[in-house]
Design a protein around this motif. Structure first.
Motif, mmCIF file in Angstrom:
data_model
loop_
_atom_site.group_PDB
_atom_site.id
_atom_site.type_symbol
_atom_site.label_atom_id
_atom_site.label_comp_id
_atom_site.label_asym_id
_atom_site.label_seq_id
_atom_site.Cartn_x
_atom_site.Cartn_y
_atom_site.Cartn_z
ATOM 1 N N LYS A 52 14.712 -11.963 31.724
ATOM 2 C CA LYS A 52 13.951 -11.135 32.658
ATOM 3 C C LYS A 52 12.475 -11.289 32.304
ATOM 4 O O LYS A 52 11.818 -10.367 31.836
ATOM 5 C CB LYS A 52 14.398 -9.677 32.577
ATOM 6 C CG LYS A 52 15.824 -9.480 33.050
ATOM 7 C CD LYS A 52 16.254 -8.048 32.913
ATOM 8 C CE LYS A 52 17.705 -7.910 33.371
ATOM 9 N NZ LYS A 52 18.219 -6.577 33.143
ATOM 10 N N ASN A 53 11.983 -12.482 32.502
ATOM 11 C CA ASN A 53 10.634 -12.860 32.119
ATOM 12 C C ASN A 53 10.160 -13.924 33.102
ATOM 13 O O ASN A 53 10.952 -14.751 33.549
ATOM 14 C CB ASN A 53 10.653 -13.419 30.683
ATOM 15 C CG ASN A 53 9.285 -13.507 30.072
ATOM 16 O OD1 ASN A 53 8.571 -12.532 29.989
ATOM 17 N ND2 ASN A 53 8.915 -14.704 29.634
ATOM 18 N N GLU A 54 8.875 -13.893 33.426
ATOM 19 C CA GLU A 54 8.342 -14.869 34.380
ATOM 20 C C GLU A 54 8.499 -16.296 33.855
ATOM 21 O O GLU A 54 8.926 -17.192 34.574
ATOM 22 C CB GLU A 54 6.860 -14.578 34.653
ATOM 23 C CG GLU A 54 6.257 -15.490 35.693
ATOM 24 C CD GLU A 54 4.812 -15.149 35.997
ATOM 25 O OE1 GLU A 54 4.054 -16.086 36.278
ATOM 26 O OE2 GLU A 54 4.458 -13.954 35.946
ATOM 27 N N LEU B 280 11.993 -13.634 21.913
ATOM 28 C CA LEU B 280 12.203 -14.779 22.801
ATOM 29 C C LEU B 280 11.191 -14.797 23.943
ATOM 30 O O LEU B 280 10.648 -15.857 24.278
ATOM 31 C CB LEU B 280 13.634 -14.775 23.343
ATOM 32 C CG LEU B 280 14.708 -15.112 22.308
ATOM 33 C CD1 LEU B 280 16.093 -14.803 22.869
ATOM 34 C CD2 LEU B 280 14.603 -16.562 21.882
ATOM 35 N N LYS B 281 10.924 -13.659 24.532
ATOM 36 C CA LYS B 281 9.928 -13.600 25.618
ATOM 37 C C LYS B 281 8.566 -14.071 25.129
ATOM 38 O O LYS B 281 7.849 -14.783 25.842
ATOM 39 C CB LYS B 281 9.830 -12.183 26.180
ATOM 40 C CG LYS B 281 11.002 -11.789 27.038
ATOM 41 C CD LYS B 281 10.826 -10.362 27.538
ATOM 42 C CE LYS B 281 11.989 -9.900 28.369
ATOM 43 N NZ LYS B 281 11.773 -8.532 28.892
ATOM 44 N N SER B 282 8.205 -13.689 23.921
ATOM 45 C CA SER B 282 6.936 -14.132 23.348
ATOM 46 C C SER B 282 6.909 -15.654 23.211
ATOM 47 O O SER B 282 5.903 -16.299 23.528
ATOM 48 C CB SER B 282 6.735 -13.466 21.983
ATOM 49 O OG SER B 282 5.596 -13.973 21.344
ATOM 50 N N LEU B 283 8.023 -16.228 22.767
ATOM 51 C CA LEU B 283 8.113 -17.684 22.668
ATOM 52 C C LEU B 283 8.027 -18.331 24.037
ATOM 53 O O LEU B 283 7.321 -19.330 24.218
ATOM 54 C CB LEU B 283 9.422 -18.083 21.987
ATOM 55 C CG LEU B 283 9.566 -17.689 20.524
ATOM 56 C CD1 LEU B 283 10.984 -17.960 20.043
ATOM 57 C CD2 LEU B 283 8.542 -18.423 19.673
ATOM 58 N N TYR B 284 8.745 -17.790 25.012
ATOM 59 C CA TYR B 284 8.699 -18.335 26.372
ATOM 60 C C TYR B 284 7.274 -18.314 26.906
ATOM 61 O O TYR B 284 6.819 -19.279 27.520
ATOM 62 C CB TYR B 284 9.581 -17.531 27.331
ATOM 63 C CG TYR B 284 11.056 -17.437 26.995
ATOM 64 C CD1 TYR B 284 11.673 -18.278 26.086
ATOM 65 C CD2 TYR B 284 11.836 -16.462 27.606
ATOM 66 C CE1 TYR B 284 13.017 -18.169 25.803
ATOM 67 C CE2 TYR B 284 13.184 -16.348 27.340
ATOM 68 C CZ TYR B 284 13.774 -17.199 26.428
ATOM 69 O OH TYR B 284 15.114 -17.073 26.156
ATOM 70 N N ASN B 285 6.569 -17.216 26.690
ATOM 71 C CA ASN B 285 5.203 -17.089 27.200
ATOM 72 C C ASN B 285 4.263 -18.067 26.521
ATOM 73 O O ASN B 285 3.276 -18.499 27.121
ATOM 74 C CB ASN B 285 4.716 -15.661 27.054
ATOM 75 C CG ASN B 285 5.419 -14.714 28.001
ATOM 76 O OD1 ASN B 285 5.927 -15.115 29.053
ATOM 77 N ND2 ASN B 285 5.508 -13.452 27.630
ATOM 78 N N THR B 286 4.564 -18.421 25.289
ATOM 79 C CA THR B 286 3.728 -19.371 24.548
ATOM 80 C C THR B 286 4.040 -20.820 24.912
ATOM 81 O O THR B 286 3.132 -21.625 25.087
ATOM 82 C CB THR B 286 3.913 -19.171 23.024
ATOM 83 O OG1 THR B 286 3.543 -17.835 22.690
ATOM 84 C CG2 THR B 286 3.089 -20.159 22.224
ATOM 85 N N TYR B 287 5.326 -21.154 25.050
ATOM 86 C CA TYR B 287 5.724 -22.555 25.158
ATOM 87 C C TYR B 287 6.252 -23.010 26.519
ATOM 88 O O TYR B 287 6.346 -24.206 26.749
ATOM 89 C CB TYR B 287 6.796 -22.859 24.109
ATOM 90 C CG TYR B 287 6.305 -22.713 22.693
ATOM 91 C CD1 TYR B 287 5.413 -23.638 22.151
ATOM 92 C CD2 TYR B 287 6.709 -21.650 21.902
ATOM 93 C CE1 TYR B 287 4.951 -23.505 20.857
ATOM 94 C CE2 TYR B 287 6.252 -21.512 20.603
ATOM 95 C CZ TYR B 287 5.369 -22.441 20.085
ATOM 96 O OH TYR B 287 4.923 -22.302 18.802
ATOM 97 N N CYS B 288 6.597 -22.103 27.396
ATOM 98 C CA CYS B 288 7.220 -22.496 28.666
ATOM 99 C C CYS B 288 6.234 -22.411 29.820
ATOM 100 O O CYS B 288 5.314 -21.596 29.808
ATOM 101 C CB CYS B 288 8.434 -21.604 28.967
ATOM 102 S SG CYS B 288 9.738 -21.721 27.717
#
Length: 79
Positions: free
Chosen positions: A4-6, A70-78
């Motif tokens: 549930k993350n952009e 995980l959301k923090s990682l997604y926001n950094t790398y995806c």
């Protein structure tokens, strides 16, 4: 919860050790130098392992804490 993350990874793959020995062996080669650990979560970008969440980083933490990580990682790398 983390989905549930952009921003999020394009692909999600799950390997259950002991169920598919060939897939488990292949996954473990990609996760080197990390030792086998269950549970664990790995994030890859362009085929390169960029972050590993090992068992000791999961145990004792709530699902919400892990999802936020995980959301923090997604926001950094995806994208």
């Amino acid at each position: 919860m983390s989905l549930k993350n952009e921003k999020k990874p394009d692909y999600f793959i799950t390997v259950f050790a002991g169920v598919d020995k060939e897939a488990t062996a292949a996954a473990r080669r990609y996760l080197l130098p990390y030792p086998p650990s269950s549970p664990s979560i790995a994030l890859f970008k362009n085929g390169e392992l960029i972050h590993m969440i090992e068992r000791h980083m999961i145990e004792g933490r709530s699902a919400d804490m892990i999802a936020q990580h995980l959301k923090s990682l997604y926001n950094t790398y995806c994208a």
